[in-house]
Design a protein around this motif. Structure first.
Motif, mmCIF file in Angstrom:
data_model
loop_
_atom_site.group_PDB
_atom_site.id
_atom_site.type_symbol
_atom_site.label_atom_id
_atom_site.label_comp_id
_atom_site.label_asym_id
_atom_site.label_seq_id
_atom_site.Cartn_x
_atom_site.Cartn_y
_atom_site.Cartn_z
ATOM 1 N N ASP A 121 0.859 -1.212 0.000
ATOM 2 C CA ASP A 121 0.000 0.000 0.000
ATOM 3 C C ASP A 121 0.886 1.250 0.000
ATOM 4 N N TRP A 122 1.868 1.211 0.897
ATOM 5 C CA TRP A 122 2.766 2.375 1.027
ATOM 6 C C TRP A 122 3.460 2.680 -0.305
ATOM 7 N N ASN A 123 4.051 1.630 -0.896
ATOM 8 C CA ASN A 123 4.780 1.851 -2.159
ATOM 9 C C ASN A 123 3.857 2.323 -3.269
ATOM 10 N N PHE A 124 2.658 1.732 -3.329
ATOM 11 C CA PHE A 124 1.692 2.094 -4.373
ATOM 12 C C PHE A 124 1.401 3.600 -4.334
ATOM 13 N N VAL A 125 1.106 4.104 -3.136
ATOM 14 C CA VAL A 125 0.713 5.520 -3.016
ATOM 15 C C VAL A 125 1.916 6.448 -3.171
ATOM 16 N N LEU A 126 3.000 6.132 -2.488
ATOM 17 C CA LEU A 126 4.175 7.020 -2.558
ATOM 18 C C LEU A 126 4.815 6.995 -3.948
ATOM 19 N N ASP A 127 4.880 5.822 -4.568
ATOM 20 C CA ASP A 127 5.490 5.743 -5.903
ATOM 21 C C ASP A 127 4.683 6.558 -6.909
ATOM 22 N N THR A 128 3.361 6.523 -6.774
ATOM 23 C CA THR A 128 2.507 7.246 -7.731
ATOM 24 C C THR A 128 2.541 8.747 -7.439
ATOM 25 N N ASN A 129 2.196 9.111 -6.212
ATOM 26 C CA ASN A 129 1.948 10.532 -5.928
ATOM 27 C C ASN A 129 3.226 11.343 -5.760
ATOM 28 N N LEU A 130 4.232 10.760 -5.150
ATOM 29 C CA LEU A 130 5.427 11.560 -4.845
ATOM 30 C C LEU A 130 6.552 11.301 -5.850
ATOM 31 N N ARG A 131 6.966 10.038 -5.980
ATOM 32 C CA ARG A 131 8.042 9.752 -6.938
ATOM 33 C C ARG A 131 7.587 10.091 -8.361
ATOM 34 N N GLY A 132 6.339 9.726 -8.678
ATOM 35 C CA GLY A 132 5.814 10.022 -10.018
ATOM 36 C C GLY A 132 5.806 11.514 -10.304
ATOM 37 N N SER A 133 5.313 12.298 -9.334
ATOM 38 C CA SER A 133 5.253 13.759 -9.556
ATOM 39 C C SER A 133 6.652 14.315 -9.777
ATOM 40 N N PHE A 134 7.621 13.836 -8.998
ATOM 41 C CA PHE A 134 8.977 14.363 -9.163
ATOM 42 C C PHE A 134 9.533 14.047 -10.549
ATOM 43 N N PHE A 135 9.452 12.789 -10.976
ATOM 44 C CA PHE A 135 10.119 12.444 -12.234
ATOM 45 C C PHE A 135 9.391 12.980 -13.466
ATOM 46 N N VAL A 136 8.078 13.147 -13.367
ATOM 47 C CA VAL A 136 7.377 13.824 -14.477
ATOM 48 C C VAL A 136 7.866 15.269 -14.551
ATOM 49 N N ALA A 137 7.907 15.943 -13.396
ATOM 50 C CA ALA A 137 8.378 17.341 -13.384
ATOM 51 C C ALA A 137 9.814 17.428 -13.890
#
Ligand SMILES: NC(=O)c1ccc[n+]([C@@H]2O[C@H](COP(=O)([O-])OP(=O)(O)OC[C@H]3O[C@@H](n4cnc5c(N)ncnc54)[C@H](OP(=O)(O)O)[C@@H]3O)[C@@H](O)[C@H]2O)c1
Length: 266
Positions: free
Chosen positions: A110-126
């Motif tokens: 659960d933790w990885n799913f949410v953090l990978d999407t919302n935080l890591r994803g936002s950073f690497f898209v930016a």
């Protein structure tokens, strides 16, 4: 500055998570302000009807596949966006997910799913888009946060951690990229009914409880976010960076907490 501070004519905005929910409202608002759009979703085919809707507004719309949990997908999307339009002026980093459960029940996955999407994803898209914005010396990045970027809520531990991280990331990136003409801000919605949280809104008692505690006495309608997203995308906000703009009907006044200790009637 142009005569109309909010005119986005001639600009291209890329909205992630544009297959439904708030992403579509952000895209419509930007299109109505004059921007052409790049729209992303994990399945490009899920964007077909929305592309047609944006085109009917007289704007160009390019659908691209993007899974923000996949590094290669982010890199391919950034290349494809550049090939399609040349310059992306505005990024709305909206794709996100939640795992709503008591903290004692949150799993490693659960933790990885949410953090990978919302935080890591936002950073690497930016990061992938900013590498290209730097070449043009211009960019507007709008990270979507939440009231949980600044307040804690039971049942939302990984989500709140990811949204708090997005707020912090916004400040770091603003400091890093301001010299390149890129502003980075966080738009933080309060409670808005969408696919992600529709189950909550089926409980009428809970909705009454919620709305009573929001100072303007109602949950958000997605159009309540239109002005904020256009503002942060436009010339009107050109000297604003690293900020979190809460659009929440006043929840961040602390009114939700008033349930614990109701103020005395005077
Ligand atoms: N609704 C609210 O009250 C509220 C309040 C504050 C913040 N937010 C945030 O605002 C954003 C939009 O919320 P919403 O309520 O509109 O959510 P939603 O209806 O669940 O839509 C989420 C969007 O994110 C995309 N997405 C999910 N996982 C993805 C992934 N791994 N890669 C790429 N795209 C992905 C989905 O697209 P596909 O499934 O097509 O890929 C979908 O378009 C979210 O980040 C949410 O956390 C919402």
């Amino acid at each position: 500055m142009s005569k109309n501070f909010f005119d986005l004519t001639g600009q291209v905005a890329l909205v992630t998570g544009a297959s439904r929910g708030l992403g579509q409202y952000f895209a419509r608002a930007l299109a109505r302000a004059g921007a052409d759009l790049i729209l992303t979703s994990r399945k490009q085919e899920d964007l077909a009807s929305f592309v047609a809707e944006i085109e009917a507004l007289g704007r160009k719309a390019t659908p691209l596949a993007l899974d923000v949990r996949d590094q290669g997908s982010i890199e391919r999307m950034a290349v494809a966006a550049e090939e399609a339009v040349g310059q992306v002026h505005i990024l709305v980093n909206n794709a996100g997910c939640n795992a709503r459960k008591p903290a004692l029940d949150v799993s490693w996955d659960d933790w990885n799913f949410v953090l990978d999407t919302n935080l890591r994803g936002s950073f690497f898209v930016a990061q992938n888009l900013a590498r290209r914005m730097v070449k043009h010396g211009y960019g507007r990045i709008i990270n979507i946060g939440s009231v949980t970027s600044v307040f804690g809520y039971a049942g939302l531990a990984p989500y709140g951690a990811s949204r708090g991280g997005v707020r912090q990331l916004t400040m770091s990136l603003a400091d890093d990229w301001g010299r390149h003409g890129i502003t980075v801000n966080c738009l933080a919605p309060g409670w808005f009914r969408t696919e992600q949280n529709k189950v909550l809104y089926e409980d009428k008692e809970w909705v009454a409880y919620l709305e009573d505690r929001i100072p303007v006495k109602r949950a958000g309608q997605p159009h309540d976010l239109d002005g904020a997203v256009v503002f942060l995308a436009s010339e009107a906000s050109r000297y604003i960076t690293g900020q979190t703009l809460l659009v929440d009907g006043g929840i961040s006044t602390g009114a939700m907490r008033a349930t614990v200790a109701k103020p005395p009637k005077t």
